[in-house]
Motif scaffolding. Sequence first.
Motif, mmCIF file in Angstrom:
data_model
loop_
_atom_site.group_PDB
_atom_site.id
_atom_site.type_symbol
_atom_site.label_atom_id
_atom_site.label_comp_id
_atom_site.label_asym_id
_atom_site.label_seq_id
_atom_site.Cartn_x
_atom_site.Cartn_y
_atom_site.Cartn_z
ATOM 1 N N SER A 284 0.823 -1.215 0.000
ATOM 2 C CA SER A 284 0.000 0.000 0.000
ATOM 3 C C SER A 284 0.853 1.259 0.000
ATOM 4 O O SER A 284 0.471 2.273 -0.617
ATOM 5 N N LEU A 285 1.993 1.231 0.689
ATOM 6 C CA LEU A 285 2.850 2.416 0.708
ATOM 7 C C LEU A 285 3.393 2.694 -0.687
ATOM 8 O O LEU A 285 3.404 3.847 -1.147
ATOM 9 N N LEU A 286 3.819 1.636 -1.378
ATOM 10 C CA LEU A 286 4.287 1.823 -2.754
ATOM 11 C C LEU A 286 3.154 2.319 -3.638
ATOM 12 O O LEU A 286 3.357 3.186 -4.504
ATOM 13 N N SER A 287 1.956 1.807 -3.409
ATOM 14 C CA SER A 287 0.805 2.262 -4.200
ATOM 15 C C SER A 287 0.556 3.747 -3.993
ATOM 16 O O SER A 287 0.231 4.481 -4.945
ATOM 17 N N LEU A 288 0.701 4.221 -2.755
ATOM 18 C CA LEU A 288 0.543 5.653 -2.475
ATOM 19 C C LEU A 288 1.592 6.466 -3.231
ATOM 20 O O LEU A 288 1.286 7.521 -3.801
ATOM 21 N N ARG A 289 2.827 5.979 -3.229
ATOM 22 C CA ARG A 289 3.904 6.706 -3.908
ATOM 23 C C ARG A 289 3.649 6.729 -5.426
ATOM 24 O O ARG A 289 3.899 7.742 -6.085
ATOM 25 N N VAL A 290 3.160 5.631 -5.971
ATOM 26 C CA VAL A 290 2.846 5.581 -7.398
ATOM 27 C C VAL A 290 1.729 6.563 -7.728
ATOM 28 O O VAL A 290 1.809 7.316 -8.713
ATOM 29 N N PHE A 291 0.681 6.559 -6.919
ATOM 30 C CA PHE A 291 -0.433 7.477 -7.148
ATOM 31 C C PHE A 291 0.049 8.925 -7.142
ATOM 32 O O PHE A 291 -0.287 9.727 -8.025
ATOM 33 N N ALA A 292 0.855 9.299 -6.113
ATOM 34 C CA ALA A 292 1.329 10.679 -6.026
ATOM 35 C C ALA A 292 2.217 11.029 -7.216
ATOM 36 O O ALA A 292 2.130 12.144 -7.762
ATOM 37 N N ALA A 293 3.046 10.093 -7.648
ATOM 38 C CA ALA A 293 3.932 10.351 -8.787
ATOM 39 C C ALA A 293 3.135 10.541 -10.074
ATOM 40 O O ALA A 293 3.429 11.437 -10.887
ATOM 41 N N VAL A 294 2.104 9.706 -10.281
ATOM 42 C CA VAL A 294 1.273 9.828 -11.474
ATOM 43 C C VAL A 294 0.495 11.141 -11.439
ATOM 44 O O VAL A 294 0.347 11.841 -12.462
ATOM 45 N N ALA A 295 0.013 11.508 -10.252
ATOM 46 C CA ALA A 295 -0.738 12.763 -10.118
ATOM 47 C C ALA A 295 0.143 13.955 -10.482
ATOM 48 O O ALA A 295 -0.331 14.938 -11.073
ATOM 49 N N ASP A 296 1.426 13.893 -10.118
ATOM 50 C CA ASP A 296 2.341 14.989 -10.422
ATOM 51 C C ASP A 296 2.748 14.988 -11.893
ATOM 52 O O ASP A 296 2.784 16.033 -12.538
ATOM 53 N N ALA A 297 3.040 13.798 -12.433
ATOM 54 C CA ALA A 297 3.538 13.715 -13.807
ATOM 55 C C ALA A 297 2.428 13.763 -14.842
ATOM 56 O O ALA A 297 2.682 14.048 -16.020
ATOM 57 N N ARG A 298 1.211 13.438 -14.395
ATOM 58 C CA ARG A 298 0.053 13.368 -15.299
ATOM 59 C C ARG A 298 0.302 12.359 -16.425
ATOM 60 O O ARG A 298 -0.173 12.520 -17.543
ATOM 61 N N ASN A 299 1.054 11.314 -16.100
ATOM 62 C CA ASN A 299 1.400 10.350 -17.135
ATOM 63 C C ASN A 299 1.806 9.034 -16.483
ATOM 64 O O ASN A 299 2.712 8.994 -15.651
ATOM 65 N N PHE A 300 1.144 7.943 -16.864
ATOM 66 C CA PHE A 300 1.454 6.631 -16.311
ATOM 67 C C PHE A 300 2.791 6.093 -16.842
ATOM 68 O O PHE A 300 3.576 5.504 -16.104
ATOM 69 N N SER A 301 3.045 6.288 -18.116
ATOM 70 C CA SER A 301 4.242 5.708 -18.734
ATOM 71 C C SER A 301 5.515 6.310 -18.151
ATOM 72 O O SER A 301 6.506 5.599 -17.902
ATOM 73 N N VAL A 302 5.507 7.622 -17.960
ATOM 74 C CA VAL A 302 6.687 8.296 -17.395
ATOM 75 C C VAL A 302 6.995 7.760 -16.005
ATOM 76 O O VAL A 302 8.139 7.462 -15.659
ATOM 77 N N VAL A 303 5.957 7.606 -15.189
ATOM 78 C CA VAL A 303 6.141 7.114 -13.824
ATOM 79 C C VAL A 303 6.580 5.653 -13.832
ATOM 80 O O VAL A 303 7.454 5.243 -13.059
ATOM 81 N N ALA A 304 6.006 4.866 -14.711
ATOM 82 C CA ALA A 304 6.383 3.454 -14.795
ATOM 83 C C ALA A 304 7.872 3.312 -15.101
ATOM 84 O O ALA A 304 8.584 2.512 -14.474
ATOM 85 N N GLU A 305 8.363 4.107 -16.045
ATOM 86 C CA GLU A 305 9.778 4.034 -16.404
ATOM 87 C C GLU A 305 10.657 4.516 -15.253
ATOM 88 O O GLU A 305 11.704 3.927 -14.953
ATOM 89 N N ARG A 306 10.252 5.580 -14.586
ATOM 90 C CA ARG A 306 11.030 6.150 -13.489
ATOM 91 C C ARG A 306 11.133 5.175 -12.320
ATOM 92 O O ARG A 306 12.188 5.049 -11.692
ATOM 93 N N LEU A 307 10.054 4.463 -12.015
ATOM 94 C CA LEU A 307 10.030 3.557 -10.866
ATOM 95 C C LEU A 307 10.409 2.127 -11.222
ATOM 96 O O LEU A 307 10.436 1.262 -10.347
ATOM 97 N N GLY A 308 10.656 1.858 -12.498
ATOM 98 C CA GLY A 308 11.024 0.516 -12.904
ATOM 99 C C GLY A 308 9.867 -0.457 -12.862
ATOM 100 O O GLY A 308 10.059 -1.652 -12.587
ATOM 101 N N LEU A 309 8.659 0.039 -13.141
ATOM 102 C CA LEU A 309 7.465 -0.805 -13.145
ATOM 103 C C LEU A 309 6.926 -0.897 -14.567
ATOM 104 O O LEU A 309 7.209 -0.051 -15.418
ATOM 105 N N SER A 310 6.122 -1.895 -14.797
ATOM 106 C CA SER A 310 5.421 -1.959 -16.072
ATOM 107 C C SER A 310 4.248 -0.988 -16.029
ATOM 108 O O SER A 310 3.780 -0.589 -14.958
#
Length: 301
Positions: free
Chosen positions: A3-29
């Motif tokens: 859940s903590l990682l999920s919170l960090r992902v949500f906040a990162a996507v909210a800031d970047a306004r882009n799923f792909s950018v965040v996925a690449e930055r965090l090393g996730l698909s």
Amino acid sequence: MDSLLSLRVFAAVADARNFSVVAERLGLSAAMTSKHVQHIETQVGARLLNRTSRNVSLTEAGTIYLAAVRPLLEGLDEVGARLAQSTIDPRGTLKISLPVWLAEPGFVRMLAAFQARHPAVTFDLDLSGRQVNLVEDGYDLALRVSPALDEGLIARRLTEISFLLVASPHLLDRIGRPRQIGDLTGAPFLAYSPVSVGGRVRLGLGPNAPETRMHPVLQSANETVLFQAALEGMGVAIMPHLAARPYLAEGRLERLLPELSPPTVGLAAIYPERSYLPAKTRSLLDFLAGVEGFGGSTYLA
């Protein structure tokens, strides 16, 4: 799902306004990034992000939720950074339990030298003489001559402490200076009550160590009282060599029977067993090991 990682992902996507950018930055698909956001939305029971093929934006609920969780995430990041730094740079308060006889100039100068080298470290010293519980009472370490350890503690041997038989010159002028241990039989004795029983004194270890029985005129568990009484000529005392040394050098005390090997006990630094020893504790241990009387070259006396 974390859940903590999920919170960090949500906040990162909210800031970047882009799923792909965040996925690449965090090393996730991209799929896993989306699942983390969905996990948070399921937990709160509300849609937090509007998703289209071209952009991502916060919903009203998402805006409220992000404002609430961002300070928490930033706080966790700050604490993590501070803790990580504390394992590298010595800082914070060192709470230490010490025997009373270490309240002497040489040891205090040693602490001053350490603090000058590491100004972000401060000391909280307990010289009450009581046997503290390091874990329950929140101590970083203790210096002890006791060979027994409580469960969950580890020890680092620092040096050997010799316990010397001493008396004031004016007492010896009155009762005579002993040539052999038997000459002390019945002499006035200042007894450390946790160790000395009935005035019996053994110089050395083992069944063949010479011993005598003196007459206790003062008994206490407080070493300071015993040392002061020795200086006043009340009786013969047994003192750790670190504490006795300045008085011997000044001629205020004399060592008795120096040809006999004194009882010697190891002085150890004892601390709670931890996976990561704080830098403040580790640095002090290394410093003590590098000072004579505490393992190294020059004791600051």
